[in-house]
Design a protein around this motif. Structure first.
Motif, PDB file in Angstrom:
ATOM      1  N   PRO A   3      -9.830   0.293  -5.349  1.00  0.00           N
ATOM      2  CA  PRO A   3      -8.950  -0.290  -6.375  1.00  0.00           C
ATOM      3  C   PRO A   3      -7.738   0.574  -6.703  1.00  0.00           C
ATOM      4  CG  PRO A   3     -11.241  -0.582  -6.987  1.00  0.00           C
ATOM      5  CD  PRO A   3     -11.243   0.297  -5.774  1.00  0.00           C
ATOM      6  N   LYS A   4      -7.929   1.900  -6.726  1.00  0.00           N
ATOM      7  CA  LYS A   4      -6.815   2.799  -7.045  1.00  0.00           C
ATOM      8  C   LYS A   4      -5.698   2.699  -6.003  1.00  0.00           C
ATOM      9  CE  LYS A   4      -8.124   5.140 -10.806  1.00  0.00           C
ATOM     10  NZ  LYS A   4      -7.316   5.183 -12.050  1.00  0.00           N
ATOM     11  N   MET A   5      -6.092   2.525  -4.752  1.00  0.00           N
ATOM     12  CA  MET A   5      -5.085   2.398  -3.687  1.00  0.00           C
ATOM     13  C   MET A   5      -4.351   1.063  -3.810  1.00  0.00           C
ATOM     14  SD  MET A   5      -7.070   3.934  -0.376  1.00  0.00           S
ATOM     15  CE  MET A   5      -8.002   5.463  -0.502  1.00  0.00           C
ATOM     16  N   ILE A   6      -5.094   0.026  -4.138  1.00  0.00           N
ATOM     17  CA  ILE A   6      -4.470  -1.284  -4.348  1.00  0.00           C
ATOM     18  C   ILE A   6      -3.451  -1.192  -5.484  1.00  0.00           C
ATOM     19  CG2 ILE A   6      -4.867  -3.676  -5.073  1.00  0.00           C
ATOM     20  CD1 ILE A   6      -5.800  -3.186  -2.278  1.00  0.00           C
ATOM     21  N   LYS A   7      -3.848  -0.519  -6.547  1.00  0.00           N
ATOM     22  CA  LYS A   7      -2.942  -0.369  -7.686  1.00  0.00           C
ATOM     23  C   LYS A   7      -1.694   0.421  -7.292  1.00  0.00           C
ATOM     24  CE  LYS A   7      -2.814   0.887 -12.577  1.00  0.00           C
ATOM     25  NZ  LYS A   7      -3.602   1.325 -13.752  1.00  0.00           N
ATOM     26  N   LEU A   8      -1.866   1.456  -6.501  1.00  0.00           N
ATOM     27  CA  LEU A   8      -0.727   2.253  -6.046  1.00  0.00           C
ATOM     28  C   LEU A   8       0.232   1.396  -5.204  1.00  0.00           C
ATOM     29  CD1 LEU A   8       0.807   4.896  -5.627  1.00  0.00           C
ATOM     30  CD2 LEU A   8      -0.772   5.436  -3.747  1.00  0.00           C
ATOM     31  N   ILE A   9      -0.336   0.577  -4.328  1.00  0.00           N
ATOM     32  CA  ILE A   9       0.490  -0.314  -3.504  1.00  0.00           C
ATOM     33  C   ILE A   9       1.261  -1.281  -4.390  1.00  0.00           C
ATOM     34  CG2 ILE A   9       0.392  -2.218  -1.818  1.00  0.00           C
ATOM     35  CD1 ILE A   9      -2.024  -0.682  -0.569  1.00  0.00           C
ATOM     36  N   ASP A  48       2.720   4.171   8.787  1.00  0.00           N
ATOM     37  CA  ASP A  48       4.114   4.040   8.330  1.00  0.00           C
ATOM     38  C   ASP A  48       4.302   2.978   7.248  1.00  0.00           C
ATOM     39  OD1 ASP A  48       4.889   5.979  10.229  1.00  0.00           O
ATOM     40  OD2 ASP A  48       5.045   4.428  11.781  1.00  0.00           O
ATOM     41  N   ALA A  49       3.222   2.540   6.622  1.00  0.00           N
ATOM     42  CA  ALA A  49       3.366   1.553   5.531  1.00  0.00           C
ATOM     43  C   ALA A  49       4.123   2.181   4.369  1.00  0.00           C
ATOM     44  CB  ALA A  49       1.997   1.061   5.065  1.00  0.00           C
ATOM     45  N   ALA A  63       4.666  -4.816   4.700  1.00  0.00           N
ATOM     46  CA  ALA A  63       3.389  -4.131   4.904  1.00  0.00           C
ATOM     47  C   ALA A  63       2.519  -4.242   3.656  1.00  0.00           C
ATOM     48  CB  ALA A  63       3.625  -2.667   5.252  1.00  0.00           C
ATOM     49  N   ALA A  64       3.161  -4.100   2.488  1.00  0.00           N
ATOM     50  CA  ALA A  64       2.416  -4.205   1.225  1.00  0.00           C
ATOM     51  C   ALA A  64       1.764  -5.569   1.090  1.00  0.00           C
ATOM     52  CB  ALA A  64       3.357  -3.944   0.053  1.00  0.00           C
ATOM     53  N   ARG A  65       2.536  -6.630   1.378  1.00  0.00           N
ATOM     54  CA  ARG A  65       1.981  -7.984   1.269  1.00  0.00           C
ATOM     55  C   ARG A  65       0.824  -8.172   2.255  1.00  0.00           C
ATOM     56  NH1 ARG A  65       3.272 -12.948  -0.797  1.00  0.00           N
ATOM     57  NH2 ARG A  65       5.058 -12.064  -1.863  1.00  0.00           N
ATOM     58  N   ARG A  66       0.986  -7.666   3.482  1.00  0.00           N
ATOM     59  CA  ARG A  66      -0.058  -7.809   4.487  1.00  0.00           C
ATOM     60  C   ARG A  66      -1.338  -7.077   4.065  1.00  0.00           C
ATOM     61  NH1 ARG A  66       2.269  -5.457   8.243  1.00  0.00           N
ATOM     62  NH2 ARG A  66       0.992  -3.607   8.603  1.00  0.00           N
ATOM     63  N   ILE A  67      -1.182  -5.867   3.526  1.00  0.00           N
ATOM     64  CA  ILE A  67      -2.350  -5.089   3.091  1.00  0.00           C
ATOM     65  C   ILE A  67      -3.094  -5.831   1.985  1.00  0.00           C
ATOM     66  CG2 ILE A  67      -3.103  -2.952   1.978  1.00  0.00           C
ATOM     67  CD1 ILE A  67      -0.636  -1.600   3.300  1.00  0.00           C
ATOM     68  N   LEU A  68      -2.334  -6.354   1.009  1.00  0.00           N
ATOM     69  CA  LEU A  68      -2.965  -7.053  -0.111  1.00  0.00           C
ATOM     70  C   LEU A  68      -3.683  -8.313   0.358  1.00  0.00           C
ATOM     71  CD1 LEU A  68      -0.170  -6.640  -2.804  1.00  0.00           C
ATOM     72  CD2 LEU A  68      -2.367  -5.455  -2.719  1.00  0.00           C
ATOM     73  N   HIS A  74      -6.330 -11.580  -3.938  1.00  0.00           N
ATOM     74  CA  HIS A  74      -5.364 -12.651  -4.190  1.00  0.00           C
ATOM     75  C   HIS A  74      -4.869 -12.534  -5.627  1.00  0.00           C
ATOM     76  CE1 HIS A  74      -6.475 -14.307  -0.358  1.00  0.00           C
ATOM     77  NE2 HIS A  74      -7.733 -14.258  -0.728  1.00  0.00           N
ATOM     78  N   ILE A  75      -4.027 -11.565  -5.821  1.00  0.00           N
ATOM     79  CA  ILE A  75      -3.527 -11.266  -7.157  1.00  0.00           C
ATOM     80  C   ILE A  75      -2.030 -11.545  -7.205  1.00  0.00           C
ATOM     81  CG2 ILE A  75      -5.282  -9.559  -7.737  1.00  0.00           C
ATOM     82  CD1 ILE A  75      -3.454  -7.416  -6.733  1.00  0.00           C
ATOM     83  N   PRO A  76      -1.493 -11.737  -8.390  1.00  0.00           N
ATOM     84  CA  PRO A  76      -0.060 -12.020  -8.522  1.00  0.00           C
ATOM     85  C   PRO A  76       0.780 -10.939  -7.848  1.00  0.00           C
ATOM     86  CG  PRO A  76      -1.174 -12.394 -10.597  1.00  0.00           C
ATOM     87  CD  PRO A  76      -2.180 -11.756  -9.692  1.00  0.00           C
ATOM     88  N   GLN A  77       1.788 -11.392  -7.085  1.00  0.00           N
ATOM     89  CA  GLN A  77       2.594 -10.426  -6.347  1.00  0.00           C
ATOM     90  C   GLN A  77       4.067 -10.469  -6.713  1.00  0.00           C
ATOM     91  OE1 GLN A  77       1.749 -10.420  -2.128  1.00  0.00           O
ATOM     92  NE2 GLN A  77      -0.382 -10.976  -2.478  1.00  0.00           N
ATOM     93  N   SER A  78       4.400 -11.137  -7.780  1.00  0.00           N
ATOM     94  CA  SER A  78       5.773 -11.140  -8.272  1.00  0.00           C
ATOM     95  C   SER A  78       5.720 -11.260  -9.784  1.00  0.00           C
ATOM     96  CB  SER A  78       6.575 -12.314  -7.688  1.00  0.00           C
ATOM     97  OG  SER A  78       6.113 -13.546  -8.220  1.00  0.00           O
TER      98      SER A  78
END
Length: 637
Positions: A3-9, A48-49, A63-68, A74-78
């Motif tokens: 989760p911490k990595m997801i939050k960082l992204i 290189d992400a 890359a961020a969108r692909r990782i998520l 499936h969380i809000p991305q904008s």
């Protein structure tokens, strides 16, 4: 991924420039060492992400969108998606929602959420709702119906993404030629004398495309059709012809069950020029009573919570057949793959969320757990119907009566659409006059011949060749229908605000003080306002008189009435109101939760009353109904 990595992204995704490790650490409440460790681990999985430099770190957006997406988050991305997520969470929660919990759920920083909350507050205000923040515990206050109006508006806004157009379908299924399917359908419909409107055509193309994809991947319908109600040889032959064409073009094979399902799909969307298709009344012949009861419960649930009416026959039939097929697939432990799932989740989060709620009802009633792909199909039905409803509400609908050869009907329809596609939607084509009884919900009937019977709907006779004279006649008719629609809505507002008890004619109240005292007294006795409302009225009047020529509109500066209403008094003798002599007084009181009504009605009302000729006629109104009718009739649109 942790989760911490997801939050960082997510945090890095909010920036276009480099961000220092110390800034990221402060945002996430961890050490700079942890930040560097997270970045190193992310780049080990996705090289290189995240780019590093002396200025800090920057993530590649794609890359961020692909990782998520790959991590299943499936969380809000904008910002817009987060605003919808926050509003939905607040309105659906029985308790307060913590700001820091929102940060964790969406993997964003506290400062990002604080910025989003300003936009949330603005969106709520438009629906007379208020955002309350008590030590980062958030709630929404206001009328329940306004909360549902807000959710309804978000649903309709999401349907604007138009994820069911042909171009989108082609992008999702690049190996299937979508235009070929469309052309094949239209050619066979022409041969079989069938008519389909644009919205239904797109739905048909998508479902046939999905069927092709399923069959290619060996996911074949194995249902025993001998247990199902027989289908007319005419429509089965229509389905068989389409299936043969699809088999030929895409090198697949339709078995009997697939052809049967295609036939049901066709008769729920296309109008046979000379054949009676599935209707709401005979729908029970094709699905079980239990399934029909479940479908009606699902539709009722959406209506009660979101104020969205899904009882329109075409949707009801189509949705019922879909739920029937879903339940049948579940018995065989087979669920459809849906390539639209990720797109719907991302672009239409609330429509998807509604669909998740409906799937939970299905599970409660049947014990069947529905996966994400099947939920997305439910979302597709909802989204396409909302989109169609929005278009229908903005267009005039017409039934075309043309008792001649089918190709004449089609050519006439095409010609009309070339002139009026943005204003008019032809929903049905009839070749027999008795069939016009099915046109009940249309705004207009277009006929190429005189009718022998009298119909209730507006009727316009046109030439089969649709001449320039017909174009002008239809344009005038559309203008009149649109004006009448707007006038009807304005009248509904008036009837809501001016109850019969609020219409009164007097000849014994001669001055401002007497009128105000009397009218406020009535509003107090009916529970609309408190007694201090009179003081509010007088305070507003001292600032600037509300009398204009022959009428006055006294109202308070603050909207704190218990109910919203307009109290009307017509005086047979002029009332002294400052330096004016008025004949009509409209005393307004508004509840703050219904400010949208004030915005809708105040300006047009004053425009009507600013005409002395209108006031003279209104003074002659003998009763409540006549007054409302006159007032609505004076509106110019």
């Amino acid at each position: 991924m942790k989760p911490k990595m997801i939050k960082l992204i997510r945090i890095l995704s909010d920036y276009t420039e480099f961000v220092t490790a110390s800034s990221l650490a402060a945002n996430m409440d961890v050490s700079t060492r942890s930040i560097k460790s997270y970045i190193q681990e992310i780049n080990s999985f996705y090289p290189d992400a995240i780019e590093s430099s002396r200025e800090g770190y920057r993530i590649d957006k794609q890359a961020a969108r692909r990782i998520l997406e790959e991590s299943g988050t499936h969380i809000p991305q904008s910002s817009q998606e987060r605003i919808v997520y926050i509003i939905n969470s607040l309105i659906k929660s029985d308790t307060s929602v913590n700001t820091y919990d929102l940060c964790d759920e969406m993997y964003v920083s506290y400062s990002t959420i604080k910025n989003d909350l300003q936009a949330v507050k603005s969106r709520l205000r438009k629906y007379d709702l208020q955002l309350n923040n008590n030590h980062d515990n958030l709630t929404v206050s206001g009328l329940e119906k306004n909360k549902r109006r807000l959710l309804s508006s978000i649903l309709y806004d999401e349907s604007n993404v138009n994820f069911v157009n042909l171009e989108t379908i082609q992008n999702i299924f690049p190996e299937i030629e979508i235009e070929l399917i469309k052309d094949s359908l239209l050619e066979i419909f022409d041969r079989f004398h069938y008519f389909v409107n644009d919205y239904s055509l797109i739905n048909l193309v998508l479902h046939i495309t999905i069927a092709i994809d399923r069959i290619r991947n060996r996911n074949v319908n194995t249902e025993d059709i001998h247990d199902m109600p027989p289908i007319s040889s005419h429509e089965y032959e229509l389905a068989r012809n389409i299936a043969r064409k699809i088999e030929e073009d895409f090198q697949i094979e339709y078995n009997q069950a697939e052809v049967y399902e295609l036939a049901l799909l066709l008769i729920s969307r296309a109008t046979a020029i000379d054949y009676q298709s599935i209707t709401v009344s005979n729908l029970g012949d094709f699905i079980t009573p239990e399934c029909l009861a479940l479908v009606k419960e699902l539709i009722s649930d959406v209506n009660s919570f979101y104020y969205i009416d899904l009882t329109e026959p075409e949707f009801l039939i189509r949705f019922a057949l879909h739920i029937r097929n879903l339940l049948q697939r579940s018995k065989n432990n087979y669920f459809s793959r849906n390539p639209l799932t990720e797109e719907i989740k991302t672009s239409c989060p609330l429509i998807y969320d509604v669909s998740v709620c409906l799937s939970s009802i299905i599970k409660e009633r049947t014990g069947i757990s529905i996966n994400d792909d099947e939920i997305a199909y439910i979302a597709f039905h909802l989204g396409s119907t909302l989109e169609a409803q929005k278009n229908l509400s903005e267009k005039v609908t017409a039934a075309l009566y043309c008792p001649s050869y089918y190709d004449t009907n089609v050519k006439l329809t095409d010609t009309i659409n070339r002139h009026f596609s943005s204003e008019l939607l032809i929903t049905n084509i009839f070749t027999e006059e008795r069939e016009l009884e099915k046109a009940g919900k249309s705004d207009l009937v277009l006929s190429t011949v005189p009718l022998n019977s009298v119909i209730q709907l507006p009727l316009l006779q046109i030439s089969p060749f649709f001449t320039e004279k017909d174009v002008q006649s239809l344009r005038r008719q559309l203008t009149e229908i649109k004006t009448n629609k707007r006038r009807k809505q304005f009248r509904e507002y008036l009837e809501y605000l001016i109850v019969p008890e609020f219409f009164e004619r007097r000849d014994d109240l001669t001055d401002y003080d007497q009128v105000v005292r009397h009218m406020v007294g009535k509003m107090v006795s009916m529970g609309y306002v408190d007694e201090d409302f009179e003081q509010d009225i007088r305070a507003r009047e001292q600032l600037s008189a509300t009398a204009f020529q022959d009428f006055a509109i006294p109202h308070a500066m603050k909207m704190r009435a218990h109910k919203t209403g307009i109290n009307v008094l017509i005086s047979d003798t002029p009332v002294r109101w400052g330096d004016k002599q008025v004949r009509i007084v409209l005393m307004l009181c508004f509840n703050r939760d219904e400010r949208f009504i004030f915005n809708e009605i105040f300006e047009p009302l004053t425009m009507v009353l600013s005409s002395r000729e209108n006031v003279k006629r209104l003074v002659t109104a003998g009763d409540y109904q006549e007054f409302i009718g006159m007032l609505a009739g004076f509106m110019e649109f």
